[in-house]
Design a protein around this motif. Structure first.
Motif, mmCIF file in Angstrom:
data_model
loop_
_atom_site.group_PDB
_atom_site.id
_atom_site.type_symbol
_atom_site.label_atom_id
_atom_site.label_comp_id
_atom_site.label_asym_id
_atom_site.label_seq_id
_atom_site.Cartn_x
_atom_site.Cartn_y
_atom_site.Cartn_z
ATOM 1 N N CYS A 176 0.819 -1.214 0.000
ATOM 2 C CA CYS A 176 0.000 0.000 0.000
ATOM 3 C C CYS A 176 0.848 1.257 0.000
ATOM 4 N N SER A 177 2.063 1.206 0.580
ATOM 5 C CA SER A 177 2.899 2.421 0.554
ATOM 6 C C SER A 177 3.224 2.812 -0.879
ATOM 7 N N ASN A 178 3.556 1.819 -1.680
ATOM 8 C CA ASN A 178 3.931 2.134 -3.051
ATOM 9 C C ASN A 178 2.743 2.601 -3.882
ATOM 10 N N MET A 183 -0.450 7.233 -6.156
ATOM 11 C CA MET A 183 -1.622 8.115 -6.133
ATOM 12 C C MET A 183 -1.205 9.565 -5.869
ATOM 13 N N ILE A 184 -0.191 9.764 -5.029
ATOM 14 C CA ILE A 184 0.302 11.129 -4.766
ATOM 15 C C ILE A 184 0.875 11.724 -6.047
ATOM 16 N N ALA A 202 11.087 8.877 -3.950
ATOM 17 C CA ALA A 202 11.593 10.113 -3.352
ATOM 18 C C ALA A 202 10.601 10.682 -2.328
ATOM 19 N N ILE A 203 9.418 10.080 -2.246
ATOM 20 C CA ILE A 203 8.429 10.584 -1.294
ATOM 21 C C ILE A 203 8.684 9.928 0.064
ATOM 22 N N PRO A 204 8.958 10.732 1.085
ATOM 23 C CA PRO A 204 9.276 10.142 2.393
ATOM 24 C C PRO A 204 8.100 9.363 2.979
ATOM 25 N N LEU A 207 5.260 11.022 4.958
ATOM 26 C CA LEU A 207 4.372 11.800 4.098
ATOM 27 C C LEU A 207 3.383 10.880 3.373
ATOM 28 N N VAL A 208 3.883 9.725 2.960
ATOM 29 C CA VAL A 208 3.038 8.771 2.232
ATOM 30 C C VAL A 208 1.810 8.396 3.052
#
Ligand SMILES: *[C@@H]1O[C@H](CO)[C@@H](O)[C@H](O)[C@H]1NC(C)=O
Ligand SMILES: *[C@@H]1O[C@H](CO)[C@@H](O)[C@H](O)[C@H]1NC(C)=O
Ligand SMILES: *[C@@H]1O[C@H](CO)[C@@H](O)[C@H](O)[C@H]1NC(C)=O
Ligand SMILES: *[C@@H]1O[C@H](CO)[C@@H](O)[C@H](O)[C@H]1NC(C)=O
Ligand SMILES: *[C@@H]1O[C@H](CO)[C@@H](O)[C@H](O)[C@H]1NC(C)=O
Length: 415
Positions: A176-178, A183-184, A202-204, A207-208
């Motif tokens: 789900c993190s990926n 989605m972000i 690159a998204i910490p 933040l995810v």
């Protein structure tokens, strides 16, 4: 005498002409205004059971999409949601426009069609869901209710991307993190040096998982008030909905390893201490996770299963999302998912899905280098759990097994 008569005729004709002009112009402006602002990007809606339907809705919007466009016009600009780029209205136009300009690359050209076996696989998974939802031998709480009867707070796992017309229901412990990262990126809500972030990794992490990064269904109520349910239904009808699932028992093992075998203060305080007190004869468990790890105390896998089976657990609060059943998180009998991915075939499914969503030119699914909890270890994990408890656990998760086509784990249940 002749001139004043001429003058009067001129005035009358002139006025009539002006009125006609106003009527035509007004009509034109009104109509184009409404069409141009239709917020639903002509995103891919798949599968296409009625190819003509989409062109029809974009030319002569149905009653519903008219309302949709109308409502969105008034509600969206003020709320800061990243909608389709609109011309900047400030004095420094070029500056603003540059900041908001998002280069759109062409769709990726594929010379080969999606492999038949992948399409077949999706067909089967969707069909299975339909069958299981219709089969009265598959019972679980909330199965028979309508979408309108699902409380708002149970819609908090549905992430909406209006830009591409995508809805993703996230299931923790299933990549789900990926998928949240993707989605972000697709929503273009995260800027990096003024341009939308394109690199998922690159998204910490914090933040995810920060819910402020995601526009979920349960936030509709706050934004759209009494139109919320109607809009949700419009979006559910128009958008492509996807979900990723995995073997339910392996998911439970994965959650245990991630939350209790690693230092996690939050989960230690909220759950591990409870398990230790109730099932491990530890009336006063260590106060912090660091202390507990120093003295080597943590709840065993068996304690964790005991906790899941304890009726007391659900009485205190609903299952935590990491072990809550998928049917409770994503409502697969109320929401007809267009794409059902399995973690066991994650890479193939991800590639297929991104291609089907026509966003494979924008983003790539990050390949995971971590070892997934393998189902071959399952029997080892369950060796400390009494057979009776395993059977009870199966009952608790049986709907997930059946809805998503995972075999009953006989080797574990019939020790
Ligand atoms: C507009 O942007 C330019 C740089 O692009 C800057 O030099 C100028 O001061 C800005 N003007 C205003 C009014 O902000
Ligand atoms: C419903 O599921 C049962 C298995 O539990 C199966 O035997 C039956 O054929 C199914 N019914 C339908 C209509 O598919
Ligand atoms: C759902 O409806 C079916 C009949 O349509 C009924 O047999 C079943 O008991 C209902 N289940 C629940 C949980 O209400
Ligand atoms: C989530 O992000 C918002 C703003 O982006 C911030 O105010 C908030 O503290 C963050 N929450 C967490 C739990 O990090
Ligand atoms: C992952 O699994 C392989 C064998 O399947 C093993 O050699 C490797 O050490 C494992 N990596 C980690 C980080 O556990």
């Amino acid at each position: 005498m002749g001139t004043s008569r001429m003058f009067r005729i001129f005035v009358v004709l002139g006025s009539a002409f002006m009125i006609l002009l106003i009527i035509f112009y007004w009509d034109d402006v009104g109509a184009s205004h409404l069409y141009l602002n239709t917020p639903v990007s002509p995103g891919p809606k798949i599968p296409h059971p009625h190819p003509q339907q989409r062109t029809q809705t974009s030319r002569t919007p149905s009653f519903l999409s008219d309302i949709d466009a109308f409502v969105n016009q008034f509600l969206e600009p003020g709320t800061g949601e990243p909608t389709d780029p609109v011309p900047a209205e400030t004095s420094n136009q070029s500056d603003k426009a540059e900041e908001r300009y998002i280069p759109r690359r062409e769709w990726k050209i594929h010379l080969t069609p999606v492999a038949a076996e992948l399409r077949e696989r999706q067909e089967q998974r969707r069909k299975l869901l339909q069958e299981m939802c219709a089969n009265d031998s598959v019972v679980f709480p909330g199965k028979n209710r309508s979408f309108d009867d699902i409380p708002n707070k149970e819609l908090d796992h549905l992430i909406v991307d209006d830009r591409h017309g995508i809805i993703y229901c996230y299931v923790p412990k299933v990549a789900c993190s990926n998928w949240k990262r993707i989605m972000i990126i697709l929503s273009e809500s995260l800027l990096h040096d003024g341009v939308p972030q394109r690199d998922p990794l690159a998204i910490p992490r914090d933040l995810v998982h920060n819910s402020s990064m995601h526009f979920t269904f349960n936030k509709f109520w706050k934004r759209y008030g009494k139109f919320a349910r109607h809009l949700m239904k419009v979006k559910l009808k128009k958008y492509t909905k996807f979900i990723f699932v995995r073997d339910p028992f392996v998911r439970l093992i994965s959650a245990y390893r991630n939350k209790f075998e690693m230092r996690n203060e939050d989960f230690y305080r909220r759950f591990a201490q409870v398990m230790l007190r109730r099932y491990a004869n530890q009336p006063t468990p260590p106060a912090s996770v660091d202390e507990a790890f120093t003295v080597g105390i943590h709840p065993s896998f068996s304690h964790y299963i005991q906790y899941l089976l304890d009726p007391q657990t659900e009485k205190e609060m609903p299952f935590n999302e990491h072990w809550r059943q998928v049917y409770r998180l994503c409502h697969p009998c109320q929401i007809q998912y267009d794409f059902v991915g399995h973690l066991e075939t994650a890479e193939e499914d991800a590639e297929h899905l991104l291609r089907q969503l026509k966003v494979d030119n924008v983003v790539e699914f990050p390949t995971s280098h971590r070892n997934l909890t393998s189902s071959s270890w399952e029997t080892d994990w369950f060796s400390t759990v009494p057979v009776e408890a395993r059977k009870e656990l199966y009952k608790l998760y049986e709907p997930d097994f059946r809805l998503f086509g995972y075999d009953k784990p006989d080797s574990i249940l019939n020790e």
